[in-house]
Design a protein around this motif. Structure first.
Motif, PDB file in Angstrom:
ATOM      1  N   PHE A  57       0.846  -1.199   0.000  1.00 50.86           N
ATOM      2  CA  PHE A  57       0.000   0.000   0.000  1.00 50.86           C
ATOM      3  C   PHE A  57       0.885   1.254   0.000  1.00 50.86           C
ATOM      4  CE2 PHE A  57      -2.341   3.285   2.573  1.00 50.86           C
ATOM      5  CZ  PHE A  57      -3.198   3.662   1.549  1.00 50.86           C
ATOM      6  N   GLY A  58       0.622   2.144  -0.947  1.00 47.06           N
ATOM      7  CA  GLY A  58       1.413   3.367  -1.058  1.00 47.06           C
ATOM      8  C   GLY A  58       2.343   3.362  -2.257  1.00 47.06           C
ATOM      9  N   ILE A  59       2.496   2.190  -2.893  1.00 42.57           N
ATOM     10  CA  ILE A  59       3.443   2.087  -4.014  1.00 42.57           C
ATOM     11  C   ILE A  59       3.011   2.955  -5.207  1.00 42.57           C
ATOM     12  CG2 ILE A  59       2.417   0.091  -5.216  1.00 42.57           C
ATOM     13  CD1 ILE A  59       5.313  -1.017  -5.479  1.00 42.57           C
ATOM     14  N   HIS A  60       1.715   3.260  -5.298  1.00 41.79           N
ATOM     15  CA  HIS A  60       1.227   4.043  -6.446  1.00 41.79           C
ATOM     16  C   HIS A  60       1.705   5.492  -6.432  1.00 41.79           C
ATOM     17  CE1 HIS A  60      -1.579   4.473  -3.178  1.00 41.79           C
ATOM     18  NE2 HIS A  60      -2.273   5.399  -3.793  1.00 41.79           N
TER      19      HIS A  60
END
Lengths: 133, 133, 133, 133
Positions: free
Chosen positions: B83-86
């Motif tokens: 989560f947060g890689i985008h």
């Protein structure tokens, strides 16, 4: 308190690479100093090119907030107190496992970021690296 | 392992366009090489202009992490390990369906990104394209 | 006035590629529509990866100001009336040769950008492409 | 043509560091692969933090255009054919000395960027590094 040197960074990276080799997962490994500025980065052969940026961001985040990125991540989920922090600082904040503060005599002197595998793999490699300081 | 050529990219795009025509949904289709750099892009008549960037990002993401973007997406949801890689890599990471690695003899040599319809539509077009290599 | 289609873009790109092959210099070639939005891009085998972005920027610039980029460049030199324009629009404005407006019946309907060689080479390939519309 | 490895990058960096030590000027040294993606970076103790980014940009530029950055710089001055190129590619293009292509058997397989001193100092360190491949 002596500042983190390139020699320190290399010691840390060598220990991280050793652990990455043990688990058979090529990694990107980055070390930043107390100012959050990159000292050294390596991409092991075959490691993801998308993880270059992430390893550096994890290292920066770990120093920027003196926290492990996986712990910051717990607080950065929807409804948690820091949700949204991953879009601050120009997108440099990483909120998943693999970033750890680097300590000397109990004081944070830099950050280490590892990216290239699962969160669990990144974390174990980061811990091995940080333990070498 | 021979690098992906423009001729390869055109073969892939032709197969993707054929599938897009079959399902009646105009698409943006992008192909990147092993270094994540764009080889070719087409926007079919009537396809969304907002999907130009997304198709290129999907292609890059699929190569940058050697993974289908829909699978990365599963791991990039809140509370999941990525989560947060985008928001890493300057926002180039796409975490929804339509990006697939391109393989030759089992080795990833590039990425294909399709954007212009639903996730299901993007995915079927991407699979058709990748299957042509 | 009919809008530029993907078929038009392919006709233009084919003519540009033919000229690039004649002069023996692999090129990046990009076509944008009347809204400045990318319709198609190709990178010929061996063309510079740094020219991907530049070809798209040249195409956008040629349409954004309805001018050849080499002519805009003359006005964008130090002390000239548009000096500094290359840092506007998020850096998308290209001020050197290789971008030309695409006209149908005397009306600008898009832009073509070519990058991969000297200014002279880029320009001749761009002119060949634009001439095919 | 075999791709540039981390071991290659370390050989190159060691040679560059040796030259930097000889001239007494600490440097940032970066190596990218054929796709322009970072393989390794080091900042010698005392080297400018503003040069971290520049060393990486120089390495990328040298590969992106298969040219020494000092030669690109000659063509990027006002009134020259590539004036304005330094603001393309999201600002990643460096147009002053210190970036050199890395060749194996006459083929460009990557780029080396050095930043931390005068143009002349950066250049001599870059040449020493590239010569080690």
């Amino acid at each position: 308190m002596s500042a983190l040197t390139l020699a320190d960074a290399r010691t840390i990276i060598a220990a991280a690479e050793k652990r990455a080799d043990e688990i058979g997962q090529p990694m990107n490994i980055a070390v930043v100093d107390g100012g959050g500025n990159l000292i050294a980065h390596v991409r092991q052969d075959g490691a993801w090119i998308g993880s270059i940026d992430i390893s550096i961001s994890k290292a920066w985040t770990a120093r920027a907030f003196d926290i492990q990125t996986k712990d910051l991540g717990d607080n950065a989920q929807p409804t948690q107190q820091f949700f949204g922090i991953h879009t601050t600082n120009g997108g440099k904040v990483a909120i998943f496992a693999g970033g750890v503060p680097l300590l000397r005599d109990g004081v944070v002197v830099g950050g280490l970021g590892v990216s290239g595998g699962s969160g669990e793999q990144d974390q174990t490699v980061a811990e091995a690296g940080a333990g070498a300081l």
